[in-house]
Write a protein that holds these residues in place. Structure first.
Motif, short mmCIF file in Angstrom:
data_model
loop_
_atom_site.label_atom_id
_atom_site.label_comp_id
_atom_site.label_asym_id
_atom_site.label_seq_id
_atom_site.Cartn_x
_atom_site.Cartn_y
_atom_site.Cartn_z
N UNK A 1 -1.45 -7.23 10.20
CA UNK A 1 -0.96 -6.18 9.80
C UNK A 1 -0.99 -6.24 8.00
N UNK A 2 -1.26 -7.39 7.45
CA UNK A 2 -1.54 -7.22 6.05
C UNK A 2 -2.81 -6.64 5.58
N UNK A 3 -3.84 -6.77 6.33
CA UNK A 3 -5.21 -6.05 6.36
C UNK A 3 -4.95 -4.60 6.40
N UNK A 4 -4.45 -4.33 7.41
CA UNK A 4 -3.97 -2.82 7.84
C UNK A 4 -3.10 -2.14 6.68
N UNK A 5 -2.22 -3.00 6.14
CA UNK A 5 -1.23 -2.46 5.02
C UNK A 5 -2.35 -1.93 3.91
N UNK A 6 -3.07 -3.15 3.68
CA UNK A 6 -4.06 -2.92 2.42
C UNK A 6 -4.90 -1.51 2.43
N UNK B 1 1.28 0.12 14.14
CA UNK B 1 0.17 0.88 14.01
C UNK B 1 0.61 2.41 13.87
N UNK B 2 1.60 2.65 14.41
CA UNK B 2 2.19 4.02 14.24
C UNK B 2 2.63 4.40 12.86
N UNK B 3 3.48 3.49 12.54
CA UNK B 3 3.97 3.35 11.04
C UNK B 3 2.95 3.54 10.05
N UNK B 4 1.91 2.80 10.26
CA UNK B 4 0.76 2.77 9.12
C UNK B 4 0.07 4.07 9.24
N UNK B 5 0.06 4.37 10.48
CA UNK B 5 -0.68 5.67 10.78
C UNK B 5 -0.18 7.01 10.06
N UNK B 6 1.33 7.01 10.00
CA UNK B 6 1.91 8.07 9.58
C UNK B 6 1.87 8.07 7.83
N UNK B 7 1.72 6.76 7.43
CA UNK B 7 1.56 6.58 5.91
C UNK B 7 0.02 7.13 5.53
N UNK B 8 -0.97 6.64 6.49
CA UNK B 8 -2.37 6.97 6.06
C UNK B 8 -2.53 8.56 6.20
N UNK B 9 -1.89 9.08 7.10
CA UNK B 9 -2.07 10.44 7.30
C UNK B 9 -1.16 11.38 6.64
N UNK B 10 -0.32 10.98 5.89
CA UNK B 10 0.75 11.57 5.05
C UNK B 10 0.34 12.50 4.04
N UNK B 11 -0.58 12.09 3.33
CA UNK B 11 -1.11 13.05 2.20
C UNK B 11 -2.10 14.09 2.88
N UNK B 12 -2.22 14.15 4.31
CA UNK B 12 -3.36 15.12 4.65
C UNK B 12 -2.65 15.95 5.76
#
Length: 587
Positions: free
Chosen positions: A18-23, A226-237
């Motif tokens: 999770x920490x690596x995914x957060x980074x 995974x979904x939460x980080x997926x939202x954050x990753x895609x948020x600017x796009x």
């Protein structure tokens, strides 16, 4: 003692992952945001500083309190619920992370324990229902009732973007509740009553027992993360970027009067030909558009012939800006001249936009290019030629401007020759149009009955240029302003009064930049003052029912709503309001 164990039932490898995914998420997120900012910076400079506390207050009222969003009950409540529910959950997640990863691991103590923890759990458990309520309303509205303004997009990708946002937010919320419920089903903590929703969900899984519930918990927790980080990753796009772009757009909104249209900011006077000639704030406007369709609902051009949809224009401009090499021209391929000329500049779109997008300035900048290229119809070309040659849109001589004054006795004063208290700026239609000449004379007689000391410019008056500027002919506007200002500078007067809302707007909001700082009154404001002071009295009351249409340039642009209505009531009339009135009046 109750406390928050963030990684209950989570193996060490999953915690580390999770920490690596957060980074990784933070890196991609920052890349996306910086990419947006770099694109905005390719636009032309525009000063949007100052008024710091006023801008902060706008964020409080429009972002946190959602004041304009709540103007419409159903979509307003829907968005308010999603916004505040997700905000509370996000803050709660951040606090839990700090509590475990910072205070617990680094300093050996926790804040979220005991009474603080159970109250924390109760707040998140109940306020999370706001998200469920809001998302349910959104799904019902978009896929069941299907209002027309949420369809017919210029590209299919917009509908997929909307669906993606709803699916991801729904899954995050529901999986969060499931994770909590499964944890409670296994651990059965003594404080479970403080998590009523989690306890209720957990009860549904009790029959499965362990280790099934623990396995389900780990699986659903993993999907949730995974979904939460997926939202954050895609948020600017994706459309979800409006979480950042809308507050920015509200903060950087223009603090100038609504009726003060910015001059041509390209520096060439030729308007906007390609997207890089827009200002950075206009590019931010395009990214801030959520395609909610409120602007389309109130647009008179869309209501009359559906030629122009302000929503679609903003959506097409956003797409055009982000397509690196598309071989398409901004004019013609992206936005048609029919769309641009259909805009009446009534400002209804900007009035209702929750993101505070300034559609009118963008449309006018694009029209300036059309005017510079001569892409105007014959009637407009003739009108502009008349204004340039004669100073009025009718193509009449200057001497004919005051023909309406001939029957009036005593004669209307010439403000160029003697000092007056009020300089009456009559305007083209009131001066030249045969249908209005009698009304203009009656207005003069009312002024005389009230012993008003007023005068006019006679043949020195020109069209104020309000509509000339909004057509996109900036050079002609400046010429008209120069001639009118020169004529008014030769007069001695205390204030300007006019019967024309368009003249009122530009005299009040745009002429001060050219040195005219006299008060400007609409004649209804003046009549309201005269009746209130007793200088104008009515011996006979009119016993009739009337309605009143709010002119765009008097109402939405300048907030003059009450004075005309008070005058109507002072005449003894019963005012019957139309369905669309006030700041929602039709153009």
């Amino acid at each position: 003692m109750p406390f928050r164990e963030t990684f209950w039932n989570i193996p060490h490898w999953a915690e580390t992952a999770q920490y690596f995914l957060a980074l990784f998420t933070a890196i991609v997120f920052m890349y996306g945001v910086i990419r947006r900012i770099r694109r905005w910076r390719q636009g032309r400079p525009e000063k949007r500083t100052g008024y710091f506390w006023k801008r902060i207050w706008s964020l409080v009222t429009q972002v946190l309190a959602q004041r304009r969003t709540l103007d419409e009950f159903y979509p307003g409540l829907m968005h308010f619920s999603i916004f505040w529910g997700m905000l509370v959950l996000a803050v709660g997640t951040a606090l839990a992370t700090i509590d475990w990863d910072v205070t617990h691991l680094l300093f050996g103590f926790q804040i979220l324990k005991g009474t603080v923890y159970v109250v924390f759990e109760l707040a998140l458990d109940l306020l999370g229902l706001l998200v469920v309520l809001g998302l349910g309303m959104a799904v019902y509205r978009r896929y069941v009732t299907k209002p027309s303004r949420l369809g017919n997009f210029p590209a299919k990708g917009f509908e997929r973007d909307d669906t993606y946002a709803l699916v991801m937010l729904s899954f995050i919320t529901l999986s969060g509740y499931l994770t909590e419920g499964l944890r409670i089903a296994v651990t059965r903590p003594e404080w479970e009553n403080w998590s009523p929703i989690g306890k209720w969900i957990g009860a549904a899984f009790l029959a499965l027992g362990d280790p099934t519930n623990q396995t389900l918990h780990l699986v659903i927790w993993s999907l949730h993360i995974i979904t939460a980080f997926g939202v954050l990753i895609t948020l600017p796009f994706t459309k979800l970027f409006h979480i950042l772009s809308v507050p920015l757009n509200i903060y950087f909104q223009s603090m100038q009067p609504a009726g003060a249209l910015p001059s041509d900011q390209t520096g060439s006077g030729a308007g906007v030909k390609e997207w890089k000639q827009f200002t950075w704030k206009q590019l931010l406007d395009f990214d801030a558009c959520t395609r909610c369709g409120r602007c389309q609902d109130v647009c008179p051009a869309y209501a009359s012939a559906q030629i122009l949809s302000p929503r679609n224009v903003m959506a097409k401009l956003e797409t055009h800006v982000w397509e690196k090499v598309n071989g398409k021209n901004l004019h013609g391929d992206i936005v048609s001249s029919k769309e641009l000329w259909a805009c009446t500049t009534c400002r209804a779109c900007s009035q209702v936009c929750p993101a505070f997008i300034d559609h009118v300035t963008t449309f006018v900048d694009l029209r300036r290019y059309l005017v510079n290229e001569g892409e105007v119809d014959a009637l407009l070309q003739k009108t502009l030629a008349n204004l340039g040659r004669y100073g009025n849109s009718f193509g009449q001589s200057e001497r004919m401007r005051v023909k309406w004054t001939q029957p009036i006795q005593p004669a209307v004063k010439d403000a160029r020759k003697e000092a007056v208290e009020y300089l009456w700026f009559v305007g083209d239609y009131a001066s030249y149009h045969t249908m209005f000449s009698d009304i203009t004379r009656k207005t003069a007689q009312v002024f005389q009955k009230a012993d008003l000391d007023f005068g006019i410019l006679y043949d020195a008056e020109r069209n104020t240029g309000n509509d000339v500027r909004r057509v996109g002919e900036e050079g002609l506007f400046e010429s008209l302003v120069e001639k009118n200002t020169a004529a008014m500078d030769k007069c001695k007067y205390r204030a300007i009064v006019t019967t024309d809302p368009h003249s009122y707007n530009t005299l009040k909001n745009e002429y001060p930049a050219n040195g005219n700082d006299h008060p400007v009154l609409h004649y209804t404001e003046l009549l309201d003052q005269l009746t209130a002071s007793g200088k104008l009295q009515f011996n006979k009351k009119l016993d009739c029912k009337v309605t009143y249409h709010d002119p765009c340039y008097l109402g939405r642009y300048n907030g003059i709503y009450d004075a005309p209505r008070r005058v109507i009531r002072a005449l003894g009339c019963e005012l019957i309001e139309m369905p669309r009135h006030g700041d929602r009046a039709f153009c």
